[in-house]
Design a protein around this motif. Sequence first.
Motif, PDB file in Angstrom:
ATOM      1  N   GLY A  42       0.780  -1.228   0.000  1.00  0.00           N
ATOM      2  CA  GLY A  42       0.000   0.000   0.000  1.00  0.00           C
ATOM      3  C   GLY A  42       0.811   1.276   0.000  1.00  0.00           C
ATOM      4  O   GLY A  42       0.243   2.366   0.097  1.00  0.00           O
ATOM      5  N   LYS A  43       2.134   1.142  -0.110  1.00  0.00           N
ATOM      6  CA  LYS A  43       2.997   2.329  -0.084  1.00  0.00           C
ATOM      7  C   LYS A  43       3.832   2.405  -1.354  1.00  0.00           C
ATOM      8  O   LYS A  43       4.003   1.416  -2.073  1.00  0.00           O
ATOM      9  CB  LYS A  43       3.904   2.304   1.144  1.00  0.00           C
ATOM     10  N   GLN A  44       4.374   3.587  -1.603  1.00  0.00           N
ATOM     11  CA  GLN A  44       5.248   3.764  -2.759  1.00  0.00           C
ATOM     12  C   GLN A  44       6.636   3.225  -2.470  1.00  0.00           C
ATOM     13  O   GLN A  44       7.052   3.126  -1.307  1.00  0.00           O
ATOM     14  CB  GLN A  44       5.330   5.257  -3.112  1.00  0.00           C
ATOM     15  N   ARG A  45       7.345   2.886  -3.534  1.00  0.00           N
ATOM     16  CA  ARG A  45       8.724   2.448  -3.387  1.00  0.00           C
ATOM     17  C   ARG A  45       9.554   3.628  -2.868  1.00  0.00           C
ATOM     18  O   ARG A  45       9.414   4.760  -3.332  1.00  0.00           O
ATOM     19  CB  ARG A  45       9.273   1.957  -4.724  1.00  0.00           C
ATOM     20  N   GLU A  46      10.432   3.339  -1.899  1.00  0.00           N
ATOM     21  CA  GLU A  46      11.230   4.395  -1.300  1.00  0.00           C
ATOM     22  C   GLU A  46      12.704   4.004  -1.257  1.00  0.00           C
ATOM     23  O   GLU A  46      13.049   2.820  -1.191  1.00  0.00           O
ATOM     24  CB  GLU A  46      10.754   4.704   0.120  1.00  0.00           C
ATOM     25  N   LEU A  47      13.537   5.028  -1.267  1.00  0.00           N
ATOM     26  CA  LEU A  47      14.968   4.812  -1.161  1.00  0.00           C
ATOM     27  C   LEU A  47      15.336   4.323   0.234  1.00  0.00           C
ATOM     28  O   LEU A  47      14.859   4.864   1.236  1.00  0.00           O
ATOM     29  CB  LEU A  47      15.703   6.121  -1.448  1.00  0.00           C
ATOM     30  N   VAL A  48      16.202   3.313   0.285  1.00  0.00           N
ATOM     31  CA  VAL A  48      16.746   2.860   1.564  1.00  0.00           C
ATOM     32  C   VAL A  48      18.183   3.364   1.702  1.00  0.00           C
ATOM     33  O   VAL A  48      18.539   4.001   2.686  1.00  0.00           O
ATOM     34  CB  VAL A  48      16.720   1.326   1.671  1.00  0.00           C
ATOM     35  N   ALA A  49      19.009   3.067   0.694  1.00  0.00           N
ATOM     36  CA  ALA A  49      20.415   3.475   0.727  1.00  0.00           C
ATOM     37  C   ALA A  49      21.003   3.386  -0.662  1.00  0.00           C
ATOM     38  O   ALA A  49      20.597   2.538  -1.459  1.00  0.00           O
ATOM     39  CB  ALA A  49      21.216   2.598   1.689  1.00  0.00           C
ATOM     40  N   THR A  50      21.946   4.274  -0.941  1.00  0.00           N
ATOM     41  CA  THR A  50      22.664   4.231  -2.214  1.00  0.00           C
ATOM     42  C   THR A  50      24.153   4.412  -1.969  1.00  0.00           C
ATOM     43  O   THR A  50      24.564   5.011  -0.956  1.00  0.00           O
ATOM     44  CB  THR A  50      22.192   5.318  -3.188  1.00  0.00           C
TER      45      THR A  50
END
Length: 119
Positions: A42-50
């Motif tokens: 139910g949520k958008q894809r989000e950045l964790v780490a790069t």
Amino acid sequence: QVQLVESGGGLVQAGGSLRLSCAASGSRFSINAMGWFRQAPGKQRELVATIPNGGSTKYADSVKGRFTISRDNAKNAVYLQMNSLKPEDTAVYYCNAHGYYYPDYVDYWGQGTQVTVSS
């Protein structure tokens, strides 16, 4: 063709640890950066780490101090060490590779690996 193969997801209790791995294969692809994203139901894809080539790592505020991203450039691999896991970390985690594949810059994604943290 470029492929990203992930491994290391699973079920863990809150406070536990997991390590995700991702390896990129394919010729003529020059990687500029690799990273991890996640998507909860139910949520958008989000950045964790790069982690870019020779640059500084970047983390989402929600994982700072708990997660560590690293790379093995010789293997075109990226890792995510996740400690002190919380139920809110539950999501499908996706590996990303950004780079140059003639004639454009492109993004490639892994198939996703499920991480479930129980309370």
